[in-house]
Each structure stands twice: as structure tokens, then as C-alpha cells.
Write a protein that holds these residues in place. Sequence first.
Motif, PDB file in Angstrom:
ATOM      1  N   GLY A 227      11.643  19.624   6.125  1.00 37.78           N
ATOM      2  CA  GLY A 227      10.906  20.879   5.969  1.00 37.78           C
ATOM      3  C   GLY A 227       9.645  20.942   6.784  1.00 37.78           C
ATOM      4  N   ALA A 228       9.572  20.141   7.819  1.00 40.25           N
ATOM      5  CA  ALA A 228       8.333  20.114   8.600  1.00 40.25           C
ATOM      6  C   ALA A 228       8.639  19.860  10.062  1.00 40.25           C
ATOM      7  CB  ALA A 228       7.392  19.027   8.078  1.00 40.25           C
ATOM      8  N   GLN A 229       7.675  20.213  10.894  1.00 43.43           N
ATOM      9  CA  GLN A 229       7.697  19.844  12.295  1.00 43.43           C
ATOM     10  C   GLN A 229       6.636  18.796  12.535  1.00 43.43           C
ATOM     11  OE1 GLN A 229       7.274  23.990  13.826  1.00 43.43           O
ATOM     12  NE2 GLN A 229       9.182  23.561  14.942  1.00 43.43           N
ATOM     13  N   VAL A 230       6.585  18.293  13.745  1.00 42.51           N
ATOM     14  CA  VAL A 230       5.624  17.252  14.081  1.00 42.51           C
ATOM     15  C   VAL A 230       4.744  17.740  15.218  1.00 42.51           C
ATOM     16  CG1 VAL A 230       5.313  14.906  14.948  1.00 42.51           C
ATOM     17  CG2 VAL A 230       7.126  15.405  13.312  1.00 42.51           C
ATOM     18  N   LEU A 231       3.444  17.668  15.013  1.00 38.90           N
ATOM     19  CA  LEU A 231       2.477  18.002  16.052  1.00 38.90           C
ATOM     20  C   LEU A 231       2.031  16.707  16.703  1.00 38.90           C
ATOM     21  CD1 LEU A 231       0.658  20.080  17.490  1.00 38.90           C
ATOM     22  CD2 LEU A 231      -1.039  19.678  15.701  1.00 38.90           C
ATOM     23  N   ALA A 232       2.165  16.634  18.028  1.00 39.98           N
ATOM     24  CA  ALA A 232       1.775  15.443  18.777  1.00 39.98           C
ATOM     25  C   ALA A 232       0.667  15.800  19.752  1.00 39.98           C
ATOM     26  CB  ALA A 232       2.972  14.864  19.533  1.00 39.98           C
ATOM     27  N   VAL A 233      -0.392  14.993  19.764  1.00 41.67           N
ATOM     28  CA  VAL A 233      -1.543  15.232  20.633  1.00 41.67           C
ATOM     29  C   VAL A 233      -1.909  13.933  21.330  1.00 41.67           C
ATOM     30  CG1 VAL A 233      -3.923  16.025  20.794  1.00 41.67           C
ATOM     31  CG2 VAL A 233      -2.406  16.976  19.024  1.00 41.67           C
ATOM     32  N   ARG A 234      -2.049  14.009  22.657  1.00 38.95           N
ATOM     33  CA  ARG A 234      -2.504  12.850  23.433  1.00 38.95           C
ATOM     34  C   ARG A 234      -3.709  13.264  24.277  1.00 38.95           C
ATOM     35  NH1 ARG A 234      -1.709  11.405  28.525  1.00 38.95           N
ATOM     36  NH2 ARG A 234       0.023  12.903  28.791  1.00 38.95           N
ATOM     37  N   PRO A 235      -4.882  12.746  23.958  1.00 37.72           N
ATOM     38  CA  PRO A 235      -6.053  13.088  24.764  1.00 37.72           C
ATOM     39  C   PRO A 235      -5.999  12.398  26.117  1.00 37.72           C
ATOM     40  CG  PRO A 235      -6.637  11.440  23.135  1.00 37.72           C
ATOM     41  CD  PRO A 235      -5.213  11.834  22.847  1.00 37.72           C
ATOM     42  N   THR A 236      -6.580  13.036  27.134  1.00 36.38           N
ATOM     43  CA  THR A 236      -6.624  12.429  28.459  1.00 36.38           C
ATOM     44  C   THR A 236      -7.457  11.158  28.443  1.00 36.38           C
ATOM     45  OG1 THR A 236      -6.429  14.621  29.458  1.00 36.38           O
ATOM     46  CG2 THR A 236      -7.224  12.855  30.871  1.00 36.38           C
ATOM     47  N   ASP A 237      -8.526  11.161  27.684  1.00 31.02           N
ATOM     48  CA  ASP A 237      -9.419  10.013  27.562  1.00 31.02           C
ATOM     49  C   ASP A 237      -9.128   9.292  26.238  1.00 31.02           C
ATOM     50  OD1 ASP A 237     -11.427   8.176  27.416  1.00 31.02           O
ATOM     51  OD2 ASP A 237     -13.084   9.612  27.572  1.00 31.02           O
ATOM     52  N   PRO A 238      -8.564   8.085  26.265  1.00 30.54           N
ATOM     53  CA  PRO A 238      -8.224   7.374  25.024  1.00 30.54           C
ATOM     54  C   PRO A 238      -9.414   7.111  24.110  1.00 30.54           C
ATOM     55  CG  PRO A 238      -7.149   6.354  26.911  1.00 30.54           C
ATOM     56  CD  PRO A 238      -8.136   7.345  27.461  1.00 30.54           C
ATOM     57  N   THR A 239     -10.635   7.111  24.669  1.00 28.04           N
ATOM     58  CA  THR A 239     -11.802   6.872  23.818  1.00 28.04           C
ATOM     59  C   THR A 239     -12.046   8.032  22.855  1.00 28.04           C
ATOM     60  OG1 THR A 239     -13.365   7.834  25.410  1.00 28.04           O
ATOM     61  CG2 THR A 239     -12.858   5.477  25.625  1.00 28.04           C
ATOM     62  N   GLN A 240     -11.377   9.172  23.085  1.00 33.20           N
ATOM     63  CA  GLN A 240     -11.536  10.325  22.201  1.00 33.20           C
ATOM     64  C   GLN A 240     -10.482  10.377  21.091  1.00 33.20           C
ATOM     65  OE1 GLN A 240     -11.577  13.461  25.283  1.00 33.20           O
ATOM     66  NE2 GLN A 240     -13.774  13.722  24.872  1.00 33.20           N
ATOM     67  N   PRO A 242     -10.416   8.799  18.214  1.00 31.24           N
ATOM     68  CA  PRO A 242     -10.989   8.995  16.873  1.00 31.24           C
ATOM     69  C   PRO A 242     -11.285  10.457  16.557  1.00 31.24           C
ATOM     70  CG  PRO A 242     -11.987   7.103  17.932  1.00 31.24           C
ATOM     71  CD  PRO A 242     -11.166   7.783  18.979  1.00 31.24           C
ATOM     72  N   ILE A 243     -11.703  11.241  17.567  1.00 29.44           N
ATOM     73  CA  ILE A 243     -11.971  12.658  17.351  1.00 29.44           C
ATOM     74  C   ILE A 243     -10.668  13.390  17.017  1.00 29.44           C
ATOM     75  CG2 ILE A 243     -12.848  14.783  18.398  1.00 29.44           C
ATOM     76  CD1 ILE A 243     -14.604  13.058  20.208  1.00 29.44           C
ATOM     77  N   VAL A 244      -9.597  13.054  17.759  1.00 34.35           N
ATOM     78  CA  VAL A 244      -8.298  13.695  17.517  1.00 34.35           C
ATOM     79  C   VAL A 244      -7.778  13.329  16.140  1.00 34.35           C
ATOM     80  CG1 VAL A 244      -5.922  13.883  18.324  1.00 34.35           C
ATOM     81  CG2 VAL A 244      -7.791  13.724  19.980  1.00 34.35           C
ATOM     82  N   LEU A 245      -7.873  12.063  15.777  1.00 36.02           N
ATOM     83  CA  LEU A 245      -7.416  11.621  14.462  1.00 36.02           C
ATOM     84  C   LEU A 245      -8.145  12.358  13.346  1.00 36.02           C
ATOM     85  CD1 LEU A 245      -7.142   7.776  15.115  1.00 36.02           C
ATOM     86  CD2 LEU A 245      -5.294   9.191  14.192  1.00 36.02           C
ATOM     87  N   ALA A 246      -9.456  12.470  13.481  1.00 36.44           N
ATOM     88  CA  ALA A 246     -10.251  13.140  12.449  1.00 36.44           C
ATOM     89  C   ALA A 246      -9.901  14.616  12.352  1.00 36.44           C
ATOM     90  CB  ALA A 246     -11.744  12.962  12.735  1.00 36.44           C
ATOM     91  N   ALA A 247      -9.671  15.267  13.514  1.00 35.17           N
ATOM     92  CA  ALA A 247      -9.342  16.692  13.509  1.00 35.17           C
ATOM     93  C   ALA A 247      -8.004  16.952  12.844  1.00 35.17           C
ATOM     94  CB  ALA A 247      -9.337  17.216  14.945  1.00 35.17           C
ATOM     95  N   LEU A 248      -6.974  16.151  13.194  1.00 30.23           N
ATOM     96  CA  LEU A 248      -5.655  16.358  12.597  1.00 30.23           C
ATOM     97  C   LEU A 248      -5.653  16.023  11.116  1.00 30.23           C
ATOM     98  CD1 LEU A 248      -4.829  16.678  15.570  1.00 30.23           C
ATOM     99  CD2 LEU A 248      -2.749  15.394  15.041  1.00 30.23           C
ATOM    100  N   ARG A 249      -6.407  15.010  10.723  1.00 30.76           N
ATOM    101  CA  ARG A 249      -6.485  14.646   9.307  1.00 30.76           C
ATOM    102  C   ARG A 249      -7.098  15.775   8.493  1.00 30.76           C
ATOM    103  NH1 ARG A 249      -9.499  10.577   9.919  1.00 30.76           N
ATOM    104  NH2 ARG A 249      -7.819   9.053  10.170  1.00 30.76           N
TER     105      ARG A 249
END
Length: 342
Positions: A227-240, A242-249
Motif C-alpha cells: 500500500g505504499a511507494q518508495v521515495l528515494a533521494v540521493r544528494p550530490t554532496d554526501p555530507t548533506q 544528515p539533512i536529507v535523513l532528517a527531512a524525510l523522517r
Amino acid sequence: MSHAIWAEGLVKRFGSTTALAGVDLAVRPGTVFGLLGPNGAGKTTAVRVLATLLHPDAGHARVQGFDVVRQAHQVRQLIGLTGQYASVDETLTGVENLVMIGRLLDLSRPDARSRARQLLAEFHLTDAADRAAKTYSGGMRRRLDLAASLVGRPQVLFLDEPTTGLDPRSRNELWELVRGLVATGVTVLLTTQYLEEADQLADELAVVDHGQVIAGGTPEELKAKTGAQVLAVRPTDPTQLPIVLAALRELSGHEPALAQTTVTVSTADPELLPAVVRRLDDAGVQVGELALRSSSLDEVFLSLTGHRAEPSGAGPETTTGQRPSAGSGPQPTATAMGGTKS
């Protein structure tokens, strides 16, 4: 005949271990049916019962309409089996291995040799036909093993984790061979831990865990069950990351997963994607990849069982639902059964 393979309430115990706890299966002719599950789930035990190598403690099963217990002789005339380990004789050449199987199946010597040469050509082994099997690569041995199971022209073929230990190229070659067999009308029951393999080959699937079928259907039907889809995000800069993880959470309300430099999270909310885009843009995150896709079989398996499938390097399951102990060596298998007299 409505089903090539049919089973109801199969139970098999080994001492205090219940390997099968009431398995039901229904496999249409001329299709690939996948048994998907981790080590110890009961996949190999189910195959051995259906191939007449084990008697069930309870339940019933038929192959091509014949009862696997009361009419085992007729079943063996119609099936082929390739186990988890290539079981060719390493001291014999490729052609000698197949001729030996043909002779065991009561083919005349000329017919056995003709069938051997035909199969070696079909499996792209002609150049190695007169070499000892011990000189073959892993993929070549697997192809020879599969060819041996087809000497008797089986109507139903059991493949028990046939690509375990193969490299990606050899695995893809074996997949093509399986597709070719099915195109000729052969029914294939495939056990596998490889979720990609099940997705690529199987017309229908049964997910097995702790000796029970916990879900079934086509790969797409199983994916839809989450019943769900998956959103995948890869930042260009791997140091970011933590920001992506926090936003998706925060925006999804679920704990995202991190694989290398890609963050994924399951969602049934169509507004999540634009919300994530806005949040990351405001945070100055440059995105190298952003995708919303259907759930994978791995994610389906996780949602059904509470854990992911075994990693691709995991060892094979034995009939007791446990891995072989160190040094135990290959377990006995029956490679080619079509036309046997036993």
C-alpha cells in the motif's frame, strides 16, 4: 488438468523441528512459480516432498495429477530436479555425464549420445563437451547440471536455488535458459532467496516463512499489498545526507533507510514528494537523484516478515531448515529424475 502442481496442508517434521506447517500450493502449467523465503523457511523441504524424495507427515500433493506418495513412480517419470549444488561427476566429461543420465533413463546408447549433444548445444557447452567437468567454471557446471535434469524431457522442473554462488553474468544466462524452457511448455517451480530473481522469472509467488505460506500472488500483486511507494533521494554532496535523513523522517513520519548515499522511505502520501523538494531546496541541498517508485519485493518481504531476505551470499537450507555445518560438504541431491524406474 487445472494445475501442474497442487498441494494442500503439507506438513513435515524432523524431530522437534517443523519444516512445513501446512503448506498449500497451486501452480498453473507452463509457468514459473517462485517459492520465496529465507534460509530455514521450508522451501527445500517442500521441493523434496513434491519431488517424492520425502514423505509428508500430513497433507496431500499431486504433480501432473499424480499423488506424490501413492503414485511416486509416475511422478518421477514426469519431473526433473536441480538441487542447490551442481551434482555432476567431475571426473567425467560433459558429454559422458549426460550420456550416463540417458542410459540410466533407459535410452539406447546412440539416443543417449544424441540427446547429450543436443543439450550441450542448447546450453552453449559444445566447446567443452569433451572436457572433464572439474575444469568447468561455476556457471558452466550449473548449466551442465540443468542439462542433466532435462535429459528425460520432464514436464515439470524443480529448481532449488539454482543460481546460488553464480556471478551476475552466469545468473542472467541461467534466467534466459529458464525462460526458454517455459516457452516450450515446461512448468518450473523455483526456490530462491534472490528477490530480483523472483521478480524477473516468476509468474506467481508464494512467500514462505517458518514453514508456512504467508502471502501469494504475482510479483506486482505482492508489491501492491504494501500500500505504499518508495521515495528515494540521493544528494550530490554526501555530507548533506544528515539533512536529507532528517527531512524525510520529519515529513513522512517514518524512519528512512540509508543505503550507501541514497535515502529511502515508504509513503502512501502523494504530497510527500513536493514537500521534500521544497524542504531540500530551502536547505540548499542539491539533489543528484529523486525518484518515487513502486515497492520492491525486498520491501514487501520486510513488511510481511519483519526482516529482510537473506543476503545473496547466505548458505543454502537443508531439509531440517538449518544450514549445513562447516565441513559437511554437498548434501545429496537427485539431479535428473524423468523416466526413472524407482
